[in-house]
Design an enzyme around this catalytic site. Sequence first.
Site, PDB file in Angstrom:
ATOM      1  N   LYS A  68      -0.882   1.989  -6.440  1.00 17.73           N
ATOM      2  CA  LYS A  68       0.512   1.762  -6.082  1.00 17.73           C
ATOM      3  C   LYS A  68       0.966   0.355  -6.453  1.00 17.73           C
ATOM      4  CE  LYS A  68      -0.549   4.690  -2.140  1.00 17.73           C
ATOM      5  NZ  LYS A  68      -1.971   4.367  -1.976  1.00 17.73           N
ATOM      6  N   HIS A  78       5.134   1.629  -4.039  1.00 19.80           N
ATOM      7  CA  HIS A  78       4.555   1.727  -2.696  1.00 19.80           C
ATOM      8  C   HIS A  78       5.629   1.795  -1.601  1.00 19.80           C
ATOM      9  CE1 HIS A  78       0.592   0.559  -0.490  1.00 19.80           C
ATOM     10  NE2 HIS A  78       1.298   1.400   0.222  1.00 19.80           N
ATOM     11  N   ASP A  86      -7.369   7.695  -3.553  1.00 15.51           N
ATOM     12  CA  ASP A  86      -6.056   7.059  -3.382  1.00 15.51           C
ATOM     13  C   ASP A  86      -6.243   5.582  -3.074  1.00 15.51           C
ATOM     14  OD1 ASP A  86      -2.991   7.583  -2.836  1.00 15.51           O
ATOM     15  OD2 ASP A  86      -3.716   6.236  -1.265  1.00 15.51           O
ATOM     16  N   TYR A  91      -4.317  -3.037  -0.716  1.00 15.76           N
ATOM     17  CA  TYR A  91      -5.494  -2.776   0.119  1.00 15.76           C
ATOM     18  C   TYR A  91      -6.603  -3.793  -0.126  1.00 15.76           C
ATOM     19  CZ  TYR A  91      -3.323   1.902   0.558  1.00 15.76           C
ATOM     20  OH  TYR A  91      -2.457   2.954   0.767  1.00 15.76           O
TER      21      TYR A  91
END
Length: 308
Positions: free
Chosen positions: A80, A113, A46, A51
Amino acid sequence: MANVPTITFNNGNKFPMFGLGTWKSEPGKVTQAVKDAIDAGYRHLDCAHVYENEPEVGAGIAAKISEGVVKREDLFITSKLWNTYHNPEAVEPALKVTLKNLGLDYLDLYLIHWPFAFKDGDVLFPLNANKKIEFADHDFVPTWKAMEALYKKGLVKNIGISNFNKDQIERLLESAEVVPQTNQVECSPFLNQLPLSDYCRSKNITITAYSPLGSGDKKLLEDSKFESMAKKYGKSVAQILIKYQVQRGHIVIPKSVTKSRIIENYNIWDFEISKEDMGELNNMDINLRTCPFSESKDAKLYPFNAKY
């Protein structure tokens, strides 16, 4: 090596119920974590643009494919769409950046997201003169139409949402051609999401549980009730918390960069939590949200003001 059970999405596609989360996984550590996870048996990873570690995740994937440990089709990679790319015209270019970063031709699952949008552009957290996040007026319904276009083109095998509440899902479904395959939300015994989970199930939308271990909040991992339950089953508290999600029919994505924990988190397939103990876990909700994203609470579409 135990086979991870799969869940069947509303489009008939199968997806592993267990994967490796990569939020807060530091560049420099996450490549090795991905390699360790794939070696341990993980096939679901994931990820997310925000990130800022997708190139490192991609390096771990590429290493294991080149070693012959896995083929691309053995893996299920999620990412996302970030809040600054909600303009429908920005959705496909944003996906292509993620694909390039990960070194992939397609994603297995792509999620919106958050339901709210930030100011368009490549600055992840655009700030106004008062140092507050600058929001945009993009509604998620047109954004979803752009996600559907990616799905129809085959650039993504499945599409879904993250952090959406019931009312937002209801509104999305009024015009959706493709029903979201999953809604990824924070979920643990202290935030059990029972009403949202039941609602999503009624619409054939799976739940993906993030932060199942409390995202660094020690209240979960150090609670004496969990410790006694873990002792009863001869497992760790983390294993109980992860198995709790799987037995509820949720996909679960615990994060770790530590090899021993990555392996421990995976080793949950040789026991079942009893019906009585599942009931006890379901009764422990205290509405503890460890990821409220409170910097965005002024957004019109902030999801956590609703009951669920």
